[in-house]
Design an enzyme around this catalytic site. Structure first.
Site, PDB file in Angstrom:
ATOM      1  N   ASN A  61       1.027   2.065 -14.020  1.00  0.00           N
ATOM      2  CA  ASN A  61       0.535   1.178 -12.968  1.00  0.00           C
ATOM      3  C   ASN A  61       1.097  -0.223 -13.170  1.00  0.00           C
ATOM      4  O   ASN A  61       1.278  -0.700 -14.291  1.00  0.00           O
ATOM      5  CB  ASN A  61      -0.995   1.182 -12.882  1.00  0.00           C
ATOM      6  CG  ASN A  61      -1.705   0.711 -14.137  1.00  0.00           C
ATOM      7  OD1 ASN A  61      -1.325   1.054 -15.248  1.00  0.00           O
ATOM      8  ND2 ASN A  61      -2.761  -0.067 -13.955  1.00  0.00           N
ATOM      9  N   GLU A  63       0.442  -4.060 -11.661  1.00  0.00           N
ATOM     10  CA  GLU A  63      -0.417  -4.922 -10.852  1.00  0.00           C
ATOM     11  C   GLU A  63       0.326  -6.179 -10.423  1.00  0.00           C
ATOM     12  O   GLU A  63       1.385  -6.515 -10.959  1.00  0.00           O
ATOM     13  CB  GLU A  63      -1.668  -5.313 -11.647  1.00  0.00           C
ATOM     14  CG  GLU A  63      -2.574  -4.139 -11.924  1.00  0.00           C
ATOM     15  CD  GLU A  63      -3.816  -4.512 -12.700  1.00  0.00           C
ATOM     16  OE1 GLU A  63      -4.694  -3.647 -12.824  1.00  0.00           O
ATOM     17  OE2 GLU A  63      -3.930  -5.653 -13.204  1.00  0.00           O
ATOM     18  N   CYS A  72       0.336   2.331  -8.239  1.00  0.00           N
ATOM     19  CA  CYS A  72      -0.288   3.239  -9.201  1.00  0.00           C
ATOM     20  C   CYS A  72       0.768   3.946 -10.049  1.00  0.00           C
ATOM     21  O   CYS A  72       1.923   4.089  -9.643  1.00  0.00           O
ATOM     22  CB  CYS A  72      -1.115   4.291  -8.473  1.00  0.00           C
ATOM     23  SG  CYS A  72      -2.499   3.636  -7.516  1.00  0.00           S
ATOM     24  N   GLU A  74       1.012   7.142 -10.786  1.00  0.00           N
ATOM     25  CA  GLU A  74       1.457   8.405 -10.207  1.00  0.00           C
ATOM     26  C   GLU A  74       2.583   8.181  -9.207  1.00  0.00           C
ATOM     27  O   GLU A  74       3.628   8.844  -9.255  1.00  0.00           O
ATOM     28  CB  GLU A  74       0.300   9.119  -9.500  1.00  0.00           C
ATOM     29  CG  GLU A  74      -0.857   9.467 -10.403  1.00  0.00           C
ATOM     30  CD  GLU A  74      -1.936   8.382 -10.467  1.00  0.00           C
ATOM     31  OE1 GLU A  74      -1.606   7.175 -10.595  1.00  0.00           O
ATOM     32  OE2 GLU A  74      -3.121   8.743 -10.387  1.00  0.00           O
ATOM     33  N   CYS A 114      -2.360   8.217  -3.770  1.00  0.00           N
ATOM     34  CA  CYS A 114      -1.555   9.044  -4.674  1.00  0.00           C
ATOM     35  C   CYS A 114      -1.688  10.520  -4.327  1.00  0.00           C
ATOM     36  O   CYS A 114      -0.712  11.266  -4.355  1.00  0.00           O
ATOM     37  CB  CYS A 114      -1.931   8.797  -6.125  1.00  0.00           C
ATOM     38  SG  CYS A 114      -1.383   7.173  -6.722  1.00  0.00           S
TER      39      CYS A 114
END
Length: 159
Positions: A61, A63, A72, A74, A114
């Site tokens: 991830n 940010e 994210c 994934e 996701c």
């Protein structure tokens, strides 16, 4: 009006019960948590996926102070795989997470965005993706994202 029962069955077991390949993929996802850039939430998520050709791709991830601009783990892994190996289907995806206290006891699940991206990859290649959700207390083993997203919206839905 009638009621429709949409039930799912997923596996749950210990890390040691998994195959060596699944254990390795989870260990890669755990390692990927270290690549997380999460200064705001301090919640580090790692993902690792295996392609049909055996290659593994990591994601973490990322940010951003403008929260919608993050990504994210994934989707980070999936988009990297699709950018570099567009002819290779994803066969398995492992996800692990940690906070300031260490690895999570309970497995975390993919967010809705996701899940939709994983669904699109399954639909694109016409094959399910085995999903391994790791927690120190056990591992969820899911044979297709459709078990996490029983009502799906894919390209065929628009025809």
């Amino acid at each position: 009006m009638k009621t429709i029962d949409l039930s799912i069955k997923i596996g749950f077991g210990t890390f040691d019960e998994l195959s060596a390949d699944d254990q390795h993929l989870i260990q890669t996802a755990i390692a990927a948590t270290e690549n997380s850039y999460s200064p705001y939430s301090r919640f580090q998520v790692g993902a690792a996926l295996r392609l049909a050709n055996g290659k593994e791709v990591m994601g973490a991830n990322q940010e951003n102070a403008a929260f919608p601009s993050g990504l994210c783990a994934e989707r980070s892994a999936i988009f990297a795989a699709q950018s570099n190996y567009p002819d290779q289907p994803v066969t398995a995806l492992a996800i692990a997470a940690r906070n300031e206290h260490g690895l999570m006891h309970d497995p975390i699940v993919p967010c809705g965005a996701c899940r939709q991206v994983i669904l699109e990859i399954e639909d694109r290649y016409k094959q399910p993706i085995r999903i391994l959700l790791y927690g120190t207390g056990g591992v969820y083993v899911i044979n297709t994202v459709k078990e996490l997203l029983p009502l799906q919206f894919v390209g065929e839905s628009m025809k």
